[in-house]
Design an enzyme around this catalytic site. Sequence first.
Site, mmCIF file in Angstrom:
data_model
loop_
_atom_site.group_PDB
_atom_site.id
_atom_site.type_symbol
_atom_site.label_atom_id
_atom_site.label_comp_id
_atom_site.label_asym_id
_atom_site.label_seq_id
_atom_site.Cartn_x
_atom_site.Cartn_y
_atom_site.Cartn_z
ATOM 1 C CD GLU A 141 -2.806 -1.194 2.366
ATOM 2 O OE1 GLU A 141 -3.902 -1.568 2.096
ATOM 3 O OE2 GLU A 141 -2.461 -1.303 3.320
ATOM 4 C CD GLU A 150 -3.311 -6.725 3.672
ATOM 5 O OE1 GLU A 150 -2.610 -5.794 3.375
ATOM 6 O OE2 GLU A 150 -3.067 -7.465 2.317
HETATM 7 N N1 T1G Z 1 4.152 -7.892 11.765
HETATM 8 C C1 T1G Z 1 4.990 -8.338 12.684
HETATM 9 N N2 T1G Z 1 5.897 -9.261 12.901
HETATM 10 C C2 T1G Z 1 6.185 -9.930 11.520
HETATM 11 C C3 T1G Z 1 5.451 -9.565 10.609
HETATM 12 C C4 T1G Z 1 4.450 -8.589 10.526
HETATM 13 N N3 T1G Z 1 3.583 -8.172 9.536
HETATM 14 N N4 T1G Z 1 6.125 -10.088 9.499
HETATM 15 C C5 T1G Z 1 6.952 -11.082 9.917
HETATM 16 N N5 T1G Z 1 7.204 -10.725 11.191
HETATM 17 C C6 T1G Z 1 8.199 -11.289 12.302
HETATM 18 C C7 T1G Z 1 7.896 -12.867 12.495
HETATM 19 O O1 T1G Z 1 6.866 -13.164 13.329
HETATM 20 C C8 T1G Z 1 9.295 -13.336 12.821
HETATM 21 O O2 T1G Z 1 9.371 -13.128 14.227
HETATM 22 C C9 T1G Z 1 10.261 -12.379 12.225
HETATM 23 O O3 T1G Z 1 9.370 -11.347 11.926
HETATM 24 C C10 T1G Z 1 10.850 -12.871 10.807
HETATM 25 O O4 T1G Z 1 9.641 -13.334 9.889
HETATM 26 C C11 T1G Z 1 -2.713 -2.243 6.921
HETATM 27 C C12 T1G Z 1 -3.692 -5.109 7.435
HETATM 28 C C13 T1G Z 1 7.672 -11.748 5.395
HETATM 29 C C14 T1G Z 1 7.694 -13.365 3.897
HETATM 30 O O5 T1G Z 1 0.940 -10.891 6.403
HETATM 31 O O6 T1G Z 1 4.750 -13.653 5.484
HETATM 32 O O7 T1G Z 1 -0.351 -5.163 6.513
HETATM 33 O O8 T1G Z 1 9.918 -15.312 15.064
HETATM 34 O O9 T1G Z 1 10.721 -15.777 10.158
HETATM 35 O O10 T1G Z 1 10.684 -16.317 6.507
HETATM 36 O O11 T1G Z 1 -3.741 -3.305 4.856
HETATM 37 O O12 T1G Z 1 7.306 -13.334 7.872
HETATM 38 O O13 T1G Z 1 11.653 -13.784 14.515
HETATM 39 O O14 T1G Z 1 10.007 -13.390 16.399
HETATM 40 O O15 T1G Z 1 8.426 -15.197 8.729
HETATM 41 O O16 T1G Z 1 12.003 -14.313 6.106
HETATM 42 C C15 T1G Z 1 0.616 -8.264 5.896
HETATM 43 C C16 T1G Z 1 3.552 -11.609 7.118
HETATM 44 C C17 T1G Z 1 -0.023 -7.669 7.362
HETATM 45 C C18 T1G Z 1 3.589 -10.573 6.164
HETATM 46 C C19 T1G Z 1 9.267 -13.253 5.917
HETATM 47 N N6 T1G Z 1 1.778 -8.801 6.031
HETATM 48 N N7 T1G Z 1 5.248 -12.057 7.379
HETATM 49 O O17 T1G Z 1 9.391 -14.407 5.998
HETATM 50 O O18 T1G Z 1 10.871 -14.607 8.323
HETATM 51 S S1 T1G Z 1 -1.404 -7.244 7.338
HETATM 52 C C20 T1G Z 1 2.003 -10.347 6.294
HETATM 53 C C21 T1G Z 1 5.467 -13.159 6.427
HETATM 54 C C22 T1G Z 1 -1.473 -5.547 6.637
HETATM 55 C C23 T1G Z 1 -2.637 -3.520 5.950
HETATM 56 C C24 T1G Z 1 -2.649 -4.778 6.321
HETATM 57 C C25 T1G Z 1 6.879 -13.484 6.403
HETATM 58 C C26 T1G Z 1 7.883 -12.871 5.568
HETATM 59 P P1 T1G Z 1 10.475 -14.025 15.102
HETATM 60 P P2 T1G Z 1 10.050 -15.041 9.186
HETATM 61 P P3 T1G Z 1 11.043 -15.078 6.623
#
Ligand code: T1G
Length: 687
Positions: free
Chosen positions: A104, A124
């Site tokens: 976004e 999302e």
């Molecule tokens: N928020 C908080 N923590 C997050 C995070 C996030 N979005 N994404 C990853 N982490 C933490 C994860 O828990 C881990 O923590 C560390 O980062 C490394 O991640 C307003 C509503 C990006 C592909 O859904 O898909 O935006 O275990 O081990 O394998 O419209 O993480 O080390 O404590 O997974 O390299 C949308 C979710 C949010 C992305 C990386 N975003 N993340 O994978 O590392 S909703 C997502 C992933 C939103 C807006 C809306 C994957 C990754 P810890 P990892 P990775």
Amino acid sequence: MSLVNTRMVGQIAVLEINSPPVNALSVQLRSDMLKALTTIAENTDVAALLLHCAGSTFICGADIREFDAEPLSPHLPEVIARLENFPVPVVALLHGHVLGGGLEVAAACHYRIADPQTNIGLPEVSLGVVPGAGGAQRMMRLVGVENAVQLATSGRAVKVTQPEYNAFCDALLSDTSFSHLEGLLALGLHWVELALQKGELVPRATANMALDQGEVDWEALTAKVARSAKSNPVPNKLLAQLQRDLCLSVQESESHTRHLFLELRQSLVAKALRHAFFLEKKLQAPRGKQPLRIDQVGVIGAGTMGGAIAICFADAGFKVVLLEQSEQALSAGLERIKVQYQGSCDKGRITQQQCDVRISLINGSCDYSDVADVDLVIEAAFESMEVKQSIFAKLDEVCKKSSILATNTSYLDINLIAQATARPESVVGMHFFSPANIMKLLEIVNADQTAPAVVEAMQQLAKKLRKQAVTVGVCFGFAANRMYSRYGREIQQMLLEGASVEQIDNAMLDFGMAMGPLAVLDLSGIDIGHNARAQYPQPEYDPGYFKVSTALVNAGRLGRKTGLGFYNYSTAKPTVDQEVVVLIKKVGDELGITQQHFNTESIQQRTFLAMISEAAQVIEEGIVSEKEAIDLIWLHGYGFPRAKGGPMFMAEQYGIASLQAKMEKMRELQGEKIWPSLELAQYINQD
Ligand code: T1G
């Protein structure tokens, strides 16, 4: 400390976001970005703004950890509006993952330039929410309505190079000379400088771009989204909102999806999906400090499981020696692997080059000496203690001292298998789920003498294999099959008490399971579980214990492989034969089992109670060291509906008092042995 750094490079203001590990849009980052944008906007020397991220990735979305609390200001739409209406051209420099709120932000910038390896996505919906800052609406203006809707309703990330999405970027910075980030940033700055010199950069709001509605077949799209969404209702909610809002401005439609986002954030589905997300992260987190020293792997047995396990390792880049007893069995196994890979290539899932490389990593042999120097051997031979002990004795003889010896047994006692060697500390269970190259779940079985370093190595290996691993102790069926067997016992008992095959399977499909449990039995083969159970004494206290399976096996109805099981597969749509109905009734009458009335709710409740009862015992006996493992097992091993979070998550919502009461009732009906009294409060969170 601010999560953003700013500096001037010539006339270009560089705003660097640095909030490891994934630059998630926490409230502090949103606030720091707005402060920095205000400062830059006031600087009249600035001709353009370049926004980029430090670390391995661009912004990976909102900070999901904030979703359990009330949303705090400044909110993301404020940041988006500030970027979109910024007085000078804003260029986003993209790399790694550009997800959710990160996409976004990028879509609100006036230009996007990217490393060709960049992934973009709106995940999302897989968290039970919707893009809450106009991502779908702006993507419609950048890549077209249908592509934007596909991206937002599937939740899956795509490469920026994918043809449908390459209009998203204004340039792909594909100079292979840059290998370190400085290189990408330097290229990005160079691109902005050149564009400025040519006077090509102007502030342009994506929201004001024309919307090419194109010919979208909304009916077909709605059906397609419903099919892939399975138990998650959110993708279709988003689709309907976007279709309704098509004629509105970005701002008007964005306020609707913002409202939906805020509403859904607190929903049970969103909480369940967040639970699953952080569960996976927690159990996937790297364990142990010893670096993984596994380069070459041996797999014993080129059958369905052995072949799929070999594919798992080749997919992760490991060299594999696939061992079989005969040339004939070996070439059949290698042929199946070739066909599998070529099939994935023909479907466009992998390139021809990837296909050829992976096939070349798997070498067949009928000579044990060819696994003498491998770092890890995984035995996937016939499920018999005798066969496995003789294989392990042989491996102990030929394999180098440092080799780890693993077995893929799904039921047998690994302590007994380890006793066939002089190195029980190097023997461990690696229980894959069929099909092993598809199913994410991996049970690492820590036998009584397995060395901790061996278990840690397997946990590290699991991450390399992109598996969701749980570490469990030794018992019949370990944690996963033991719980699934208990689920199966309850289902077979309900059949004897009068529930029909269709009632059972439809009730569990309605619950959201990927497949009906009796259809699953037919698929995997009714005789598999039957033969495994046959190696153990039948429980006297449970007269109906899998008696239905026994009756079908004795009648030669082994499932799909014989064309007859619970269902008859001779017709396009499998049907339940009268013979099965008669067989089940006969067994029930012989056991004198009281018939009952069943409906969808009572069937779902009984199976749920059985899942929780067995899960509590598995935790109590220490078969799993982390109770989170229970939900992960059901989600990734048995197709439990992700939008329900898992049995333990559901139990928290259900409430311990009513669970305890219902189990008490079952105990009165069927006895303490089948429904042991348990202090559920010890195992189920109550906060
Ligand atoms: N928020 C908080 N923590 C997050 C995070 C996030 N979005 N994404 C990853 N982490 C933490 C994860 O828990 C881990 O923590 C560390 O980062 C490394 O991640 C307003 C509503 C990006 C592909 O859904 O898909 O935006 O275990 O081990 O394998 O419209 O993480 O080390 O404590 O997974 O390299 C949308 C979710 C949010 C992305 C990386 N975003 N993340 O994978 O590392 S909703 C997502 C992933 C939103 C807006 C809306 C994957 C990754 P810890 P990892 P990775």
